[in-house]
Design a protein around this motif. Sequence first.
Motif, PDB file in Angstrom:
ATOM      1  N   ALA A 264      67.971  86.032  36.439  1.00  0.00           N
ATOM      2  CA  ALA A 264      68.194  87.424  36.808  1.00  0.00           C
ATOM      3  C   ALA A 264      69.667  87.800  36.755  1.00  0.00           C
ATOM      4  O   ALA A 264      70.011  88.975  36.557  1.00  0.00           O
ATOM      5  CB  ALA A 264      67.647  87.699  38.206  1.00  0.00           C
ATOM      6  N   SER A 265      70.557  86.815  36.922  1.00  0.00           N
ATOM      7  CA  SER A 265      71.992  87.080  36.833  1.00  0.00           C
ATOM      8  C   SER A 265      72.730  85.773  36.617  1.00  0.00           C
ATOM      9  O   SER A 265      72.207  84.690  36.920  1.00  0.00           O
ATOM     10  CB  SER A 265      72.508  87.757  38.108  1.00  0.00           C
ATOM     11  N   GLU A 266      73.952  85.859  36.126  1.00  0.00           N
ATOM     12  CA  GLU A 266      74.775  84.665  35.962  1.00  0.00           C
ATOM     13  C   GLU A 266      75.124  84.046  37.310  1.00  0.00           C
ATOM     14  O   GLU A 266      75.242  82.826  37.439  1.00  0.00           O
ATOM     15  CB  GLU A 266      76.058  85.002  35.195  1.00  0.00           C
ATOM     16  N   GLN A 267      75.287  84.883  38.343  1.00  0.00           N
ATOM     17  CA  GLN A 267      75.620  84.367  39.665  1.00  0.00           C
ATOM     18  C   GLN A 267      74.500  83.471  40.198  1.00  0.00           C
ATOM     19  O   GLN A 267      74.769  82.445  40.852  1.00  0.00           O
ATOM     20  CB  GLN A 267      75.872  85.528  40.636  1.00  0.00           C
ATOM     21  N   ASP A 268      73.260  83.827  39.909  1.00  0.00           N
ATOM     22  CA  ASP A 268      72.140  82.996  40.346  1.00  0.00           C
ATOM     23  C   ASP A 268      72.161  81.645  39.646  1.00  0.00           C
ATOM     24  O   ASP A 268      71.872  80.606  40.256  1.00  0.00           O
ATOM     25  CB  ASP A 268      70.808  83.714  40.062  1.00  0.00           C
ATOM     26  N   TYR A 269      72.524  81.645  38.368  1.00  0.00           N
ATOM     27  CA  TYR A 269      72.633  80.375  37.646  1.00  0.00           C
ATOM     28  C   TYR A 269      73.751  79.516  38.238  1.00  0.00           C
ATOM     29  O   TYR A 269      73.577  78.307  38.431  1.00  0.00           O
ATOM     30  CB  TYR A 269      72.893  80.624  36.165  1.00  0.00           C
ATOM     31  N   GLU A 270      74.885  80.124  38.526  1.00  0.00           N
ATOM     32  CA  GLU A 270      76.003  79.362  39.081  1.00  0.00           C
ATOM     33  C   GLU A 270      75.629  78.754  40.429  1.00  0.00           C
ATOM     34  O   GLU A 270      76.028  77.619  40.740  1.00  0.00           O
ATOM     35  CB  GLU A 270      77.236  80.258  39.224  1.00  0.00           C
ATOM     36  N   ALA A 271      74.857  79.468  41.232  1.00  0.00           N
ATOM     37  CA  ALA A 271      74.407  78.928  42.510  1.00  0.00           C
ATOM     38  C   ALA A 271      73.491  77.727  42.298  1.00  0.00           C
ATOM     39  O   ALA A 271      73.560  76.731  43.028  1.00  0.00           O
ATOM     40  CB  ALA A 271      73.693  80.014  43.310  1.00  0.00           C
ATOM     41  N   PHE A 272      72.639  77.781  41.280  1.00  0.00           N
ATOM     42  CA  PHE A 272      71.774  76.651  40.939  1.00  0.00           C
ATOM     43  C   PHE A 272      72.600  75.440  40.526  1.00  0.00           C
ATOM     44  O   PHE A 272      72.320  74.305  40.941  1.00  0.00           O
ATOM     45  CB  PHE A 272      70.819  77.058  39.817  1.00  0.00           C
TER      46      PHE A 272
END
Length: 234
Positions: free
Chosen positions: A74-82
């Motif tokens: 849904a967003s790059e920030q969500d990937y970075e959190a993963f």
Amino acid sequence: MTKRIDTYPDLTDPRVAAPFFSTWRVGTPERQRQAVEAIAHAWQSRPWPADTLLGYHVYTGLDGSTLLHYSQWASEQDYEAFVKVHRQERVDEIDTAVPGIERLGLGRFRRYRSLGQDGRGGRVPGCVVVVDVHFEGPDPDRQRAWVDAVADALAHDPEPAPGGVAAHFHLSTDGTRVLDYAEWESADAHADALAAPGEGVGSPTDRWRRVRDWPGRRSSTVGRYEHALGLVPG
């Protein structure tokens, strides 16, 4: 819970704002199969990491050596959190099962436009052809203009390839690449299109020549893949 599916993903899902593509080189068809099963186990043995990860798909390259990865965030920030919390434990398990994987880099993209999706007529893709085009330096306007030129060439092609199902054009966030995720009925259908008169897929027209001779277009690669693994929240 993590659920395994066999179907190709929907690349037009409007919730996907941050699609990621990456390639691994594993070396042999047997190691391709081992890596796919190691990925499946590493993910299915753990809870789904985030509601904002809509799907993760793995494809085996018909070259017998590579794997293509496509994740829908849904967003790059969500990937970075993963990455901060969940990624390394999965990588470690996979590398233990299949040592020596060469990871060739992660590409961050945005889908720009799709062609043919509404006209599938019930056809299901049996092969994905990834065309990765590199340009000389970042230029988002050039990325979009080149894709629009491809769409124009396809729309006016006097003899379009019959095996093409849909094409999904993605622009890299750094402005230097266009990735076309093209769905075909089969790998043979794509091979037949390449064997037709012309220079690659597309009739020998002025519009296609303009696409191939686009200013600043540096290089391109083409890879054929088959869907091997789909993972979604269960």
